[in-house]
Design an enzyme around this catalytic site. Sequence first.
Site, PDB file in Angstrom:
ATOM      1  N   ASN A 190     -32.439 -18.735  -6.140  1.00 38.33           N
ATOM      2  CA  ASN A 190     -31.112 -17.918  -6.431  1.00 38.33           C
ATOM      3  C   ASN A 190     -29.917 -18.025  -6.478  1.00 38.33           C
ATOM      4  OD1 ASN A 190     -29.597 -17.332  -4.061  1.00 38.33           O
ATOM      5  ND2 ASN A 190     -30.405 -15.050  -4.632  1.00 38.33           N
ATOM      6  N   THR A 211     -24.086 -16.778  -3.379  1.00 39.47           N
ATOM      7  CA  THR A 211     -23.868 -18.088  -3.690  1.00 39.47           C
ATOM      8  C   THR A 211     -23.961 -18.754  -4.522  1.00 39.47           C
ATOM      9  OG1 THR A 211     -25.828 -18.335  -1.300  1.00 39.47           O
ATOM     10  CG2 THR A 211     -24.998 -20.490  -2.203  1.00 39.47           C
ATOM     11  N   LYS A 236     -26.788 -17.730  12.642  1.00 44.22           N
ATOM     12  CA  LYS A 236     -26.424 -17.124  11.452  1.00 44.22           C
ATOM     13  C   LYS A 236     -26.741 -18.027  10.812  1.00 44.22           C
ATOM     14  CE  LYS A 236     -25.873 -13.761   8.633  1.00 44.22           C
ATOM     15  NZ  LYS A 236     -27.568 -14.436   8.237  1.00 44.22           N
ATOM     16  N   LYS A 277     -19.965 -24.968   8.027  1.00 39.83           N
ATOM     17  CA  LYS A 277     -19.592 -23.613   6.808  1.00 39.83           C
ATOM     18  C   LYS A 277     -19.271 -22.691   6.977  1.00 39.83           C
ATOM     19  CE  LYS A 277     -23.610 -23.888   4.633  1.00 39.83           C
ATOM     20  NZ  LYS A 277     -25.422 -23.173   3.726  1.00 39.83           N
ATOM     21  N   LYS A 295     -29.905 -21.604  12.123  1.00 38.79           N
ATOM     22  CA  LYS A 295     -31.556 -22.247  10.901  1.00 38.79           C
ATOM     23  C   LYS A 295     -32.602 -21.835  11.540  1.00 38.79           C
ATOM     24  CE  LYS A 295     -31.145 -23.451   6.309  1.00 38.79           C
ATOM     25  NZ  LYS A 295     -30.157 -22.423   5.340  1.00 38.79           N
ATOM     26  N   GLN A 300     -24.762 -25.463   8.994  1.00 40.75           N
ATOM     27  CA  GLN A 300     -23.750 -24.195   9.189  1.00 40.75           C
ATOM     28  C   GLN A 300     -23.234 -23.854  10.235  1.00 40.75           C
ATOM     29  OE1 GLN A 300     -26.451 -22.241   7.197  1.00 40.75           O
ATOM     30  NE2 GLN A 300     -25.348 -21.168   6.902  1.00 40.75           N
ATOM     31  N   SER A 316     -23.865 -12.838   3.575  1.00 46.57           N
ATOM     32  CA  SER A 316     -24.502 -12.177   4.417  1.00 46.57           C
ATOM     33  C   SER A 316     -23.293 -11.557   5.895  1.00 46.57           C
ATOM     34  CB  SER A 316     -24.703 -13.283   5.635  1.00 46.57           C
ATOM     35  OG  SER A 316     -26.040 -13.543   4.489  1.00 46.57           O
ATOM     36  N   GLY A 329     -31.939 -15.132   3.961  1.00 46.11           N
ATOM     37  CA  GLY A 329     -32.913 -16.349   2.991  1.00 46.11           C
ATOM     38  C   GLY A 329     -32.484 -17.181   2.869  1.00 46.11           C
ATOM     39  N   ASP A 330     -33.379 -18.003   3.007  1.00 47.13           N
ATOM     40  CA  ASP A 330     -33.111 -20.242   2.163  1.00 47.13           C
ATOM     41  C   ASP A 330     -33.874 -20.406   1.135  1.00 47.13           C
ATOM     42  OD1 ASP A 330     -31.402 -21.846   2.302  1.00 47.13           O
ATOM     43  OD2 ASP A 330     -33.383 -23.332   2.752  1.00 47.13           O
TER      44      ASP A 330
HETATM   45  P1  NDP Z   1     -35.340 -20.516  -3.667  1.00 47.70           P
HETATM   46  O1  NDP Z   1     -36.100 -21.355  -3.393  1.00 47.70           O
HETATM   47  O2  NDP Z   1     -34.467 -19.481  -4.565  1.00 47.70           O
HETATM   48  O3  NDP Z   1     -34.819 -21.774  -5.252  1.00 47.70           O
HETATM   49  C1  NDP Z   1     -34.881 -23.441  -5.117  1.00 47.70           C
HETATM   50  C2  NDP Z   1     -35.146 -24.321  -6.443  1.00 47.70           C
HETATM   51  O4  NDP Z   1     -35.250 -25.462  -5.857  1.00 47.70           O
HETATM   52  C3  NDP Z   1     -36.713 -23.700  -6.139  1.00 47.70           C
HETATM   53  O5  NDP Z   1     -36.073 -23.411  -8.412  1.00 47.70           O
HETATM   54  C4  NDP Z   1     -37.559 -24.330  -6.592  1.00 47.70           C
HETATM   55  O6  NDP Z   1     -38.267 -25.186  -6.918  1.00 47.70           O
HETATM   56  C5  NDP Z   1     -36.284 -25.940  -6.773  1.00 47.70           C
HETATM   57  N1  NDP Z   1     -36.804 -26.749  -4.825  1.00 47.70           N
HETATM   58  C6  NDP Z   1     -36.974 -26.411  -3.621  1.00 47.70           C
HETATM   59  N2  NDP Z   1     -37.145 -27.535  -3.241  1.00 47.70           N
HETATM   60  C7  NDP Z   1     -36.889 -28.449  -4.378  1.00 47.70           C
HETATM   61  C8  NDP Z   1     -38.236 -29.782  -3.982  1.00 47.70           C
HETATM   62  N3  NDP Z   1     -38.154 -30.643  -2.504  1.00 47.70           N
HETATM   63  N4  NDP Z   1     -37.751 -31.010  -5.045  1.00 47.70           N
HETATM   64  C9  NDP Z   1     -37.590 -30.628  -6.374  1.00 47.70           C
HETATM   65  N5  NDP Z   1     -36.974 -28.730  -6.730  1.00 47.70           N
HETATM   66  C10 NDP Z   1     -36.561 -28.394  -5.320  1.00 47.70           C
HETATM   67  O7  NDP Z   1     -33.750 -20.861  -3.127  1.00 47.70           O
HETATM   68  P2  NDP Z   1     -31.988 -20.992  -3.096  1.00 47.70           P
HETATM   69  O8  NDP Z   1     -32.348 -21.377  -4.458  1.00 47.70           O
HETATM   70  O9  NDP Z   1     -32.529 -19.843  -2.049  1.00 47.70           O
HETATM   71  O10 NDP Z   1     -31.477 -22.533  -2.300  1.00 47.70           O
HETATM   72  C11 NDP Z   1     -31.390 -23.150  -2.935  1.00 47.70           C
HETATM   73  C12 NDP Z   1     -30.487 -23.958  -2.059  1.00 47.70           C
HETATM   74  O11 NDP Z   1     -29.213 -23.483  -1.923  1.00 47.70           O
HETATM   75  C13 NDP Z   1     -31.020 -24.801  -0.965  1.00 47.70           C
HETATM   76  O12 NDP Z   1     -30.761 -26.427  -0.587  1.00 47.70           O
HETATM   77  C14 NDP Z   1     -30.701 -23.590  -0.445  1.00 47.70           C
HETATM   78  O13 NDP Z   1     -30.379 -24.428   1.094  1.00 47.70           O
HETATM   79  C15 NDP Z   1     -29.157 -24.045  -0.064  1.00 47.70           C
HETATM   80  N6  NDP Z   1     -29.004 -22.730  -0.057  1.00 47.70           N
HETATM   81  C16 NDP Z   1     -29.060 -21.297  -0.238  1.00 47.70           C
HETATM   82  C17 NDP Z   1     -28.726 -20.058   0.100  1.00 47.70           C
HETATM   83  C18 NDP Z   1     -28.746 -18.704  -0.157  1.00 47.70           C
HETATM   84  O14 NDP Z   1     -27.752 -17.334   0.016  1.00 47.70           O
HETATM   85  N7  NDP Z   1     -30.096 -18.007  -0.803  1.00 47.70           N
HETATM   86  C19 NDP Z   1     -26.790 -20.303   0.302  1.00 47.70           C
HETATM   87  C20 NDP Z   1     -26.409 -21.595   0.957  1.00 47.70           C
HETATM   88  C21 NDP Z   1     -26.954 -22.483   0.254  1.00 47.70           C
HETATM   89  P3  NDP Z   1     -39.940 -25.055  -6.819  1.00 47.70           P
HETATM   90  O15 NDP Z   1     -40.666 -23.843  -7.358  1.00 47.70           O
HETATM   91  O16 NDP Z   1     -41.077 -25.439  -8.062  1.00 47.70           O
HETATM   92  O17 NDP Z   1     -40.131 -24.957  -5.545  1.00 47.70           O
HETATM   93  O1  2IT Z   2     -27.566 -21.866   3.566  1.00 48.73           O
HETATM   94  C1  2IT Z   2     -26.750 -21.234   3.882  1.00 48.73           C
HETATM   95  O2  2IT Z   2     -26.123 -20.707   4.416  1.00 48.73           O
HETATM   96  C2  2IT Z   2     -28.188 -19.840   3.501  1.00 48.73           C
HETATM   97  N1  2IT Z   2     -29.641 -20.014   3.204  1.00 48.73           N
HETATM   98  C3  2IT Z   2     -27.545 -18.473   3.436  1.00 48.73           C
HETATM   99  C4  2IT Z   2     -27.493 -17.530   5.149  1.00 48.73           C
HETATM  100  C5  2IT Z   2     -27.140 -16.266   5.398  1.00 48.73           C
HETATM  101  O3  2IT Z   2     -27.191 -16.013   6.894  1.00 48.73           O
HETATM  102  O4  2IT Z   2     -26.942 -16.049   5.145  1.00 48.73           O
END
Ligand code: NDP
Ligand code: 2IT
Length: 442
Positions: free
Chosen positions: A239, A208, A89, A113, A125, A110, A375, A164-165
């Site tokens: 997100n 998250t 997952k 976590k 992943k 993961q 999830s 998603g990520d």
């Molecule tokens: P999104 O794609 O929705 O948003 C990512 C954000 O981070 C954007 O504002 C993006 O800016 C910025 N960003 C991404 N890469 C870079 C970079 N290399 N340098 C600077 N800014 C960057 O992703 P999420 O919000 O889903 O994910 C954000 C973080 O949270 C990640 O590390 C992800 O692994 C983690 N995460 C997400 C989960 C989820 O449920 N979605 C769960 C647990 C962890 P820009 O648009 O300019 O790229």
């Molecule tokens: O980093 C993370 O935990 C995620 N991007 C969410 C993974 C999931 O299966 O919901």
Amino acid sequence: MSYIDNVRASVAARNEGQPEFMQAVDEVLTTIKPVIESDPVYERNAILERITEPDRQIMFRVPWTDDKGNMRVNRGFRVQFNNAIGPYKGGLRLHPSVNLSIIKFLGFEQIFKNSLTGLPIGGGKGGSDFDPKGKSEREIREFCESFMTELARHIGADTDVPAGDIGVGGREIGYMFGQYKRIKNIYEGVLTGKGLTYGGSLARTEATGYGLVYIVENMLNAHSDSIKGKTVVISGSGNVAIYAAQKAQSLGAKVVSVSDSNGYIYDKNGIKLDVVKQIKEVERGRIKEYADRVKGAEYHDGGKVWNIKCDVALPCATQNEISEADAKALISNKVLAVGEGANMPSSTAAIEAFQKAKVLFMPAKAANAGGVAVSALEMSQNSQRLSWTFDEVDEKLKGIMRGIFEKTTEAAVKYAKPDDYVSGANIAGFIKVAEAMIAQGV
Ligand code: NDP
Ligand code: 2IT
């Protein structure tokens, strides 16, 4: 050489050129030392050798055509790391920086976590070096369909359940789900983060960010404090960032920043989330536009948010976004607490600096586990063919985050130091997976 040092050396030798993966492995190996040394059962069963080697690593070609009719090719990945406690997952990341090292660090983290959530999910992943920025709807759809055309043969509701990520939200999950169904002729919960009309869970979008703020609040409460009235700095505007900001605001905090990869917004009056949502979720624009729409807000091209004075810092963008110098800037501005919304956002030196300065630091594996936890609740609802209300899911999420806080604290007290949540999360996550691996033999 000790067992741990031996394993570290051999993992490093076999994974040359994978710095992010080694960073994640090093942290786990260092912090679980007291557990490994307390019982020879781990070495006898080669648990460290096995847990650092994925069950399988899939890499594949993803061809698609752009709007000019040119054929383009990206590389797709799915790393199925460990399924000792449940089906693989973990999310899918679409970003040009994606490579095997990044997918492996994410898949490795993961495992622990997912174990911490208490739910039956293993670690995996995937993703691609495809850059969704500036692509048309049709290009995104075609990429997602092509990606799933290969991925479909490797996944399934009881095998591996992606989500998603970075760069993958409801739109991409929808296109991938549609293609999976077309290819397999099976309607099953093979992906999470689905739309609400076809099996998605209420509160998964928020999970998250909400979970992050819940656990930071648990940590502050345990130190006779709370997030109410605090100034909060957030990086990212995707997100995780948006829903962390929403929950922090609803608990009475003032969020003064958001950012994207081009620059950051400082709004001393408090970030207006409806404006951020309009720019990011609806228009898919750049955060710069916030300053054109909100009086008094400043846009800083380039640079990071960590020099802004705050009580609580929530990194919600990407790995290694907090360097040692950034950590020191936060510390000299008297930051009280840091909660990692992103995966591995703090460099190793940054974590050391926070811990040395006695900043309350909740690491990613615990802090951002709310997303994958909901999830797993989506998987349960899909299996039962029913759906829970927003409040039911949100209450379960709160309970799960409290459970993670308690397990993490307990393991920290038993094996490390009371406020060492980094060790606590790694140890509590590790023990359950290791026990399951030992019980199941090779
Ligand atoms: P999104 O794609 O929705 O948003 C990512 C954000 O981070 C954007 O504002 C993006 O800016 C910025 N960003 C991404 N890469 C870079 C970079 N290399 N340098 C600077 N800014 C960057 O992703 P999420 O919000 O889903 O994910 C954000 C973080 O949270 C990640 O590390 C992800 O692994 C983690 N995460 C997400 C989960 C989820 O449920 N979605 C769960 C647990 C962890 P820009 O648009 O300019 O790229
Ligand atoms: O980093 C993370 O935990 C995620 N991007 C969410 C993974 C999931 O299966 O919901």
